[in-house]
Design an enzyme around this catalytic site. Structure first.
Site, PDB file in Angstrom:
ATOM      1  N   ASN A 247       0.827  -1.212   0.000  1.00  0.00           N
ATOM      2  CA  ASN A 247       0.000   0.000   0.000  1.00  0.00           C
ATOM      3  C   ASN A 247       0.852   1.248   0.000  1.00  0.00           C
ATOM      4  O   ASN A 247       1.997   1.251   0.469  1.00  0.00           O
ATOM      5  CB  ASN A 247      -0.931   0.008   1.220  1.00  0.00           C
ATOM      6  CG  ASN A 247      -0.215   0.494   2.460  1.00  0.00           C
ATOM      7  OD1 ASN A 247      -0.216   1.693   2.758  1.00  0.00           O
ATOM      8  ND2 ASN A 247       0.426  -0.410   3.184  1.00  0.00           N
TER       9      ASN A 247
ATOM     10  N   CYS B 200       5.879   3.730   9.319  1.00  0.00           N
ATOM     11  CA  CYS B 200       5.283   3.872   7.993  1.00  0.00           C
ATOM     12  C   CYS B 200       6.392   4.221   6.994  1.00  0.00           C
ATOM     13  O   CYS B 200       7.078   5.235   7.154  1.00  0.00           O
ATOM     14  CB  CYS B 200       4.214   4.967   8.020  1.00  0.00           C
ATOM     15  SG  CYS B 200       3.459   5.172   6.398  1.00  0.00           S
TER      16      CYS B 200
ATOM     17  N   ASN C 187       6.152  -3.232  11.008  1.00  0.00           N
ATOM     18  CA  ASN C 187       5.380  -2.423  10.074  1.00  0.00           C
ATOM     19  C   ASN C 187       5.718  -2.942   8.675  1.00  0.00           C
ATOM     20  O   ASN C 187       6.377  -3.969   8.529  1.00  0.00           O
ATOM     21  CB  ASN C 187       5.725  -0.939  10.261  1.00  0.00           C
ATOM     22  CG  ASN C 187       4.539  -0.059   9.883  1.00  0.00           C
ATOM     23  OD1 ASN C 187       3.955  -0.244   8.810  1.00  0.00           O
ATOM     24  ND2 ASN C 187       4.182   0.887  10.734  1.00  0.00           N
ATOM     25  N   THR C 188       5.284  -2.257   7.661  1.00  0.00           N
ATOM     26  CA  THR C 188       5.437  -2.815   6.308  1.00  0.00           C
ATOM     27  C   THR C 188       6.846  -2.608   5.748  1.00  0.00           C
ATOM     28  O   THR C 188       7.584  -1.741   6.192  1.00  0.00           O
ATOM     29  CB  THR C 188       4.419  -2.177   5.350  1.00  0.00           C
ATOM     30  OG1 THR C 188       4.564  -0.761   5.426  1.00  0.00           O
ATOM     31  CG2 THR C 188       3.007  -2.555   5.729  1.00  0.00           C
TER      32      THR C 188
ATOM     33  N   CYS D  97       3.590 -42.293  -1.961  1.00  0.00           N
ATOM     34  CA  CYS D  97       4.107 -41.579  -3.141  1.00  0.00           C
ATOM     35  C   CYS D  97       3.185 -41.772  -4.346  1.00  0.00           C
ATOM     36  O   CYS D  97       2.675 -42.860  -4.582  1.00  0.00           O
ATOM     37  CB  CYS D  97       5.494 -42.138  -3.444  1.00  0.00           C
ATOM     38  SG  CYS D  97       6.123 -41.706  -5.060  1.00  0.00           S
TER      39      CYS D  97
ATOM     40  N   CYS E 278      10.468 -34.888  -6.734  1.00  0.00           N
ATOM     41  CA  CYS E 278      11.613 -34.959  -5.829  1.00  0.00           C
ATOM     42  C   CYS E 278      12.854 -35.355  -6.617  1.00  0.00           C
ATOM     43  O   CYS E 278      13.935 -34.816  -6.405  1.00  0.00           O
ATOM     44  CB  CYS E 278      11.337 -35.953  -4.707  1.00  0.00           C
ATOM     45  SG  CYS E 278      10.914 -37.603  -5.295  1.00  0.00           S
TER      46      CYS E 278
ATOM     47  N   CYS F  25      22.721 -38.380   0.426  1.00  0.00           N
ATOM     48  CA  CYS F  25      21.748 -37.340   0.763  1.00  0.00           C
ATOM     49  C   CYS F  25      22.326 -36.423   1.826  1.00  0.00           C
ATOM     50  O   CYS F  25      22.888 -36.877   2.814  1.00  0.00           O
ATOM     51  CB  CYS F  25      20.471 -38.018   1.282  1.00  0.00           C
ATOM     52  SG  CYS F  25      19.319 -36.888   2.050  1.00  0.00           S
TER      53      CYS F  25
ATOM     54  N   CYS G   4      18.923 -31.899   2.895  1.00  0.00           N
ATOM     55  CA  CYS G   4      18.649 -30.464   2.704  1.00  0.00           C
ATOM     56  C   CYS G   4      17.160 -30.119   2.803  1.00  0.00           C
ATOM     57  O   CYS G   4      16.799 -28.965   2.928  1.00  0.00           O
ATOM     58  CB  CYS G   4      19.208 -30.002   1.375  1.00  0.00           C
ATOM     59  SG  CYS G   4      18.330 -30.644  -0.060  1.00  0.00           S
TER      60      CYS G   4
ATOM     61  N   CYS H 215       7.594 -32.071  -2.708  1.00  0.00           N
ATOM     62  CA  CYS H 215       6.665 -33.206  -2.767  1.00  0.00           C
ATOM     63  C   CYS H 215       5.229 -32.737  -2.514  1.00  0.00           C
ATOM     64  O   CYS H 215       4.963 -32.071  -1.518  1.00  0.00           O
ATOM     65  CB  CYS H 215       7.050 -34.255  -1.736  1.00  0.00           C
ATOM     66  SG  CYS H 215       5.878 -35.610  -1.672  1.00  0.00           S
TER      67      CYS H 215
END
Ligand SMILES: Cc1cc2nc3c(=O)[nH]c(=O)nc-3n(C[C@H](O)[C@H](O)[C@H](O)COP(=O)(O)OP(=O)(O)OC[C@H]3O[C@@H](n4cnc5c(N)ncnc54)[C@H](O)[C@@H]3O)c2cc1C
Ligand SMILES: Cc1cc2nc3c(=O)[nH]c(=O)nc-3n(C[C@H](O)[C@H](O)[C@H](O)COP(=O)(O)O)c2cc1C
Ligand code: SF4
Ligand code: SF4
Ligand code: SF4
Lengths: 457, 421
Positions: free
Chosen positions: B73, B135, B200-201, B342, B348, B379, B382, B389
């Site tokens: 905004n 702001c 805030n934004t 699965c 994957c 593996c 990670c 998946c």
């Protein structure tokens, strides 16, 4: 009262009955459905599509707003992809293989395919260019899915392609044979136009074997492809077949495709003989023409019926009745030669026959009569044996013999694909398979002509 | 039924849900509707010198069919007169004495300005103040909002000015448009803040229209940066809250804001140290009625866990948030695929193959069906495969039994140092 109303149905009412019955996705529906696709790797839906359309890719392109790219991905793999979006038995093909069957519900691939190709049709897109001329010419007999697909691929590769089509308009059964409320004719004609856009000449109203000699084609072209499909529905071979009120399902559909809506059906009792998809189409067409009662008679049972599940469901929804284990024996007319009654006989299934299906056998003395005004024959299709013979090709009762890899017939210059080589007793022929065979034939022809060229050098 | 009422820095509220200072709290009509629906409190749309707003003002980040993944905004503080706002605050508080009404304020960083507005608003009866030092657009160009919030010394001073006049709790609302939010959090505490609220934004440009080449949103063809909020900012907000909560020297309550849309988000924010939460975008997207599920879901969660009061979860996860150098280098996690769950989308496989460590094989069993298997020794755990998946439960990330005692980077460095000495 109802009969009277039906008799008074206006042509516009009838025309409405034959408009495409399933609404297309709106943009939001298409987007929502497209976003559901997982974009699988090595996606099983691609493998399940006989033409191998890259489904995740075309769906992703719908999601991204790249509709031209989406339509191109579809039409690239399948030159009749707009028709297939409507007529493919998707539950048994792509959608049946979608991984989401195992978790939620499959992606509506056919509906998305229709959305993308409809966009291309509406926006008058030209998707493919003709190739640079390579000096070779090819004759294709028949402009159905098989012929069109081969022509499109050959045209893109630079061949001068001439398609000969006996009918007034090209497109084969997509144009003439599949009921308009599932596949309107203009969809098929758009596909024809796309093929013409790659430089293919389509000569309609030319019946090979009659208007042009088969020998001339073989002589004057570097290769000939036979894509003549199948022919009319065969005779029932029973007494009374020449009475008024007997018709052929395929011819009946063709009339409605050409917007000729017979007034003969309104308020009548119709019996359709057969239980394949053609029978379903004959029956639903009769319903839409205003018939009072439509029943399908089949000599085997629900289990042996070759029509697809969705077709069967559709027919039941339309109010078509089914009589299993019933075969026609005799057609009975009134004194003016109009069909009035049909004598039927009850059947039972016995041991498995040579085609792998249980054989239906008459039950002695079980004959009975039914009152009927119209009989629609839908017991399969005959073959274009005489043209096959004119080319001098080896065949098996009208099924042209080809090498399964190259589609080459017994004549080394002549190829054949589509329904013309579709074996008997193996379920239902499909547009999508004919299209794939057409593509493969084109590549085989190219392979052979390129090879012969290298030999010359 | 669990007790979900809170006492936030002395401000009582029947549930931890306050509407953040924003369009939903613009008028008495709106705040009363929110209270009728069940909201516990409201931080009134920021009061100050009334401003002029522009049209259009909002933009959204839509993603894969989600209309509002993020929201932006370029609206300023209240464009209605202070008198009108005060009259409505008074009426609202009278109708809903059990709800929290906090007045958000923004004036120039001058002592007399803050004294004046605090006293004036205090007179109608509010439960607390929130100082809008965040702001990021418009107001900051005039030396207010984020222009104050980005300078720790101004944050401290402004807080001090407000505190000098305030008889009710003061919450300093911080801007995320700063490198280290703990610096301004400490400044607020030094200034005497009873609590801090964040975030805030975030400075943002929502997009560029690829047909007109205008910015989104744009005002007569021109755009300016706006503030980003909504679901997309949740991880940023959560981190900032966690960072503040785990500092030994920051000891005031935190009101959590930023991307909260569900009761689960709320639980997360509170576990990470928020004493209550504020919501804006989710209400703007769906209306006030979302409070029903926010409350009920939270109550059910606490009941299911056997927790009597929401206060028990505040900050419960803070001790689990630390510096990277304390993480255990010897811990090993691997992916394991449950082939009965699965659905063989192979996502994957391709994710690991193309962008991780090439250790998910696509294999075929004796029946000819495809299945996937992780080569566990390769593996690295990670999480990528389990993230992409699409089916819950198809991939488990499992902890392997440790073969060596835990060792962090810090442990390792000090051990090395001992060896070298
Ligand atoms: C009623 C019916 C419904 C069907 N419904 C479906 C469905 O829902 N889904 C689906 O996938 N499949 C359906 N099919 C099957 C599908 O239509 C065919 O498998 C497909 O059209 C075969 O394509 P083709 O190119 O081999 O032959 P066709 O489409 O039959 O085309 C052959 C063309 O060759 C022309 N021709 C024939 N002889 C000559 C000659 N001597 N000279 C010049 N031209 C000649 C014909 O006029 C025709 O245009 C249906 C078939 C029928 C009969
Ligand atoms: C349109 C709009 C106007 C806002 N106006 C103010 C404001 O006047 N004062 C203020 O302190 N915060 C304002 N904010 C910020 C919100 O109070 C809140 O901090 C931010 O939106 C993050 O929460 P959310 O992700 O739940 O929306 C505004 C936000 C939006 C979307
Ligand atoms: S299998 Fe289904 S989800 Fe996967 S790519 Fe194909 S349509 Fe999409
Ligand atoms: S956790 Fe990472 S490295 Fe291990 S299998 Fe999954 S993607 Fe590959
Ligand atoms: S991503 Fe999940 S569902 Fe898809 S193949 Fe891998 S484990 Fe199976």
């Amino acid at each position: 009262m109802e009969n009277l109303l039906q008799n008074l149905m206006s042509t516009e009412d009838l025309a409405d009955n034959f408009k495409e019955s399933k609404p297309s996705y709106n943009a939001q529906e298409a987007l929502d459905e497209a976003n559901r696709c997982l974009y699988c790797y090595d996606a099983p839906c691609i493998t399940a599509c006989p033409t191998g359309i890259n489904i995740p890719s075309f769906i992703k392109k719908i999601a991204s707003g790249n509709l031209k790219g989406s339509a191109k991905t579809i039409m690239e793999a399948n030159p009749v992809g707009a028709s297939c979006a409507r007529v493919c038995p998707t539950e048994e093909l792509c959608e049946g293989a979608c991984v989401l069957n195992d978790s939620t519900k499959p992606i509506m691939i056919g509906d998305l395919q229709r959305f993308a190709t409809d966009w291309a049709i509406k926006n008058e897109q030209v998707l493919f260019k003709k190739g640079e001329k390579n000096g070779k010419n090819i004759a294709i007999v028949g402009s159905g899915p098989a012929g069109l697909s081969a022509a499109r691929e050959l045209g893109r590769m630079g061949y001068e392609v001439t398609v000969f089509e006996g009918k007034k308009e090209a497109g084969g059964l997509d144009t003439h044979g599949i009921v308009p409320f599932r596949l309107p004719k203009d969809i098929s004609l758009w596909e024809v136009e796309q093929v013409e856009n790659v430089g293919v000449e389509i000569r309609t109203n030319v019946e090979v074997g009659k208007d042009i000699f088969t020998d001339d084609l073989v002589l004057n072209y570097d290769a000939v492809m036979l894509a003549v499909g199948m022919s009319k529905v065969p005779k029932l071979g029973i007494e009374g077949e020449d009475l008024a009120g007997i018709c052929d399902a395929i011819e009946l559909v063709e009339e409605t495709k050409n917007k000729n809506y017979s007034a003969e059906f309104a308020g009548k009792r119709v019996a359709v003989i057969g239980a394949g998809n053609t029978a379903i189409d004959g029956a639903t067409t009769s319903v839409r023409l205003g018939a009072d009662n439509v029943q399908i008679l089949y000599r085997r049972t629900e289990a042996e019926m070759t029509a697809y599940e969705f077709e069967y469901e559709f027919a039941k929804q339309e109010g078509v009745e089914f009589r299993w284990l019933t075969a026609p024996k005799r057609l009975i007319g009134d004194n003016k030669g109009y069909l009035k009654q049909m004598e039927c006989v009850q059947m039972e299934l016995q041991e498995t026959g040579s085609d792998g299906r249980r054989r239906p056998v008459e039950i002695q003395g079980s004959e009975f009569l039914i009152d009927v005004d119209i009989v629609v024959k839908a017991i399969g299709q005959t073959r274009h044996t005489h043209i096959i013979d004119a080319f001098g090709l080896e065949h098996n009762g009208g099924v042209v013999k080809v090498d399964p890899e190259t589609y080459l017939t017994s004549n080394p210059k002549v190829y054949a694909a589509g329904d013309a080589i579709f074996g008997k007793g193996i379920g239902e022929a499909m547009v999508v398979s004919a299209a794939q065979q057409g593509k493969e034939t084109a590549y085989a022809i190219h392979q052979q002509l390129v090879e012969s060229r290298t030999e010359c050098v | 039924m669990a007790d979900i009422s809170i006492n936030f820095a002395g401000i009582k509220s029947p549930n931890p849900y306050w509407l953040a200072s924003a369009p939903p709290t613009n008028t008495g009509y709106q705040v009363q509707r929110a209270f009728e629906a069940g909201w516990g409190g409201a931080v009134w749309k920021t009061l100050g010198e009334p401003v002029l707003n522009v049209t259009s003002r909002f933009g959204a980040h839509s993603f894969n069919g989600q209309r509002v993944a993020g929201f932006n905004n370029i609206e300023l503080i209240s464009d209605r007169s202070i008198e009108e706002n005060l009259k409505e605050i008074y009426e609202t508080k009278k109708r809903f004495p059990d709800r929290a009404i906090i007045a958000s304020l923004m004036v120039e960083p001058k002592r007399e300005k803050w004294h004046e507005i605090v006293k004036r608003v205090q007179d109608v009866g509010v439960d607390g103040f929130e100082l809008n030092l965040g702001c990021p657009h418009g107001m900051s160009e005039r030396g207010m909002g984020a222009a104050v919030g980005q300078h720790p010394d101004l944050v401290e001073k402004t807080t001090l000015y407000a505190k000098e006049a305030a008889e009710v709790p003061v919450i300093t609302k911080l801007t995320p448009n700063i490198t280290d939010i703990t610096t301004t959090a400490r400044a607020a505490e030094r200034g005497g803040a009873d609590a801090i609220s964040m975030i805030n934004t975030i400075n943002s440009l929502m997009g560029v229209d690829i047909d007109t080449w205008n910015t989104i949103p744009n005002v007569n063809g021109m755009g300016a940066h706006g503030g980003y909020c909504g679901p997309a900012v949740k991880p940023i907000a959560l981190n900032m809250i966690g960072e503040c909560a785990r500092q030994q020297d920051i000891n005031i309550p935190i009101s959590g804001i930023g991307g909260i849309s569900t009761w689960q988000d709320t639980v997360e924010f509170m576990l990470m140290g928020s004493g209550g939460v504020q919501i804006c975008t989710a209400a703007m997207h769906h209306g006030f009625s979302i409070i029903d599920d926010l409350v009920e879901g939270l109550e059910n969660y606490l009941d299911d866990k056997g927790i009597a009061s929401i206060s028990e979860i505040i900050g419960a996860s803070v001790a689990k948030y630390t510096d990277w150098s304390h993480l255990d280098l010897n811990h090993k996690k691997v992916a394991r695929i449950n082939n009965d769950i699965c659905i063989n989308c192979n996502k994957c496989h391709i994710a690991c193959e193309d962008t991780a460590h090439q250790c998910i094989d696509m294999l075929t069993d004796k029946k000819g069906d495809g299945y996937l298997e992780v080569r566990e020794d390769e593996c690295v755990g990670c999480n990528l495969c389990s993230i992409v998946c699409p089916v819950d439960g198809a991939i488990d990330m499992v902890d392997l039994t440790p073969t060596e005692p835990p060792m962090s980077w810090n442990n390792r460095q000090s051990a090395l140092q001992m060896l070298n000495n």
